[in-house]
Scaffold this active site. Sequence first.
Site, short mmCIF file in Angstrom:
data_model
loop_
_atom_site.label_atom_id
_atom_site.label_comp_id
_atom_site.label_asym_id
_atom_site.label_seq_id
_atom_site.Cartn_x
_atom_site.Cartn_y
_atom_site.Cartn_z
N GLN A 21 -93.31 20.25 -21.29
CA GLN A 21 -93.23 22.03 -21.02
C GLN A 21 -93.16 23.12 -21.89
OE1 GLN A 21 -93.97 22.51 -17.00
NE2 GLN A 21 -94.09 24.98 -17.05
N LEU A 102 -91.46 16.33 -19.66
CA LEU A 102 -92.46 16.15 -19.50
C LEU A 102 -93.42 14.71 -20.87
CD1 LEU A 102 -96.13 16.01 -18.84
CD2 LEU A 102 -95.88 17.86 -20.90
N GLN A 259 -86.14 10.95 -13.56
CA GLN A 259 -86.05 12.50 -14.30
C GLN A 259 -86.31 13.58 -13.59
OE1 GLN A 259 -89.37 13.65 -16.20
NE2 GLN A 259 -88.97 13.39 -17.73
#
Length: 315
Positions: A21, A102, A259
Amino acid sequence: MVAHVEGSTAGPRYAVLFPGQGVQRPGMGEPWRGTESWELVDSVSRASGFDVAELLLTADQETLSRTDHAQISVFTASLLAWSEFRRQDPSAGVVALAGHSLGEYTALVAAGVLSVTDGARLVGERGRAMAEAARQRPGAMAAVMGGDLRQVTELVEEARRDGCELWVANHNSPQQTVIAGSRTAVEATAGRAAGAGLRYSVLPVTAACHSPYMEPAGAPLRRALDLTDFTAGTLPVVANVDARAHRGGEHWGDLCARQLVGPVRWADTLHVLHEERGATAFLDIGPGATLAALTRRVLPEVPSHRFRTPVPQSA
């Protein structure tokens, strides 16, 4: 439309990198609209519940800045690029994969560990859960530059001794570490950084990603992960949380859950890809050029390229 690898040479052993992101921009799906891979957009839309075509083609920057919109759009744009790269150069030697935050989900799809449908569903759930967590507990992030991880860690620990809620979120390169926590803590640490001779830039986000501020997103993401089939896959993926290469399997559910609240060990990941997996070149696949730039800072002696296409002519 002809896609190509910038600066490519014959026979490299590629480590492929997928961005996270922050690299989203309006119209980033336009180069891929005329490709055979565009059919992926419908699949991702159905699985995630977002109108991904609209996000990739017509959404403005404000719309794309929403966490859930940003994540599904970057995931899809990166998958489109990967699909075209593999279609146009199926014999390219890819030895391992990694994705930044991501981007790890994109890497798992590219490795065959996740199906496109499962990857899209997980990214959709992750984005919504993180956006809700940020609404419940707004936070902030800042990039600290000019010092190594030890210096930044000491800065964070000093702030926490003074009662600040602050953590290391990403170790991106020897000279860049991202920290996350409360907005008050992040803004207050600017003075400490300046006093230590470090450059400091508050990022334009309202979430403290990869920190305990994301714990409210853990339960919905965990439920989605528990419903997911992580298969054996075909390529190893170096995980963010431990900077180790993993084959496919159910253990990825735990790695993805960790994560969410743990730091991204990106600089270590690049070293593992080069030194342990034998990559002789890096390939940044997806919007922007952030990962190619970071790679040059971490491993300046290793070629780092981008896979891109020219903007196609209008129909």
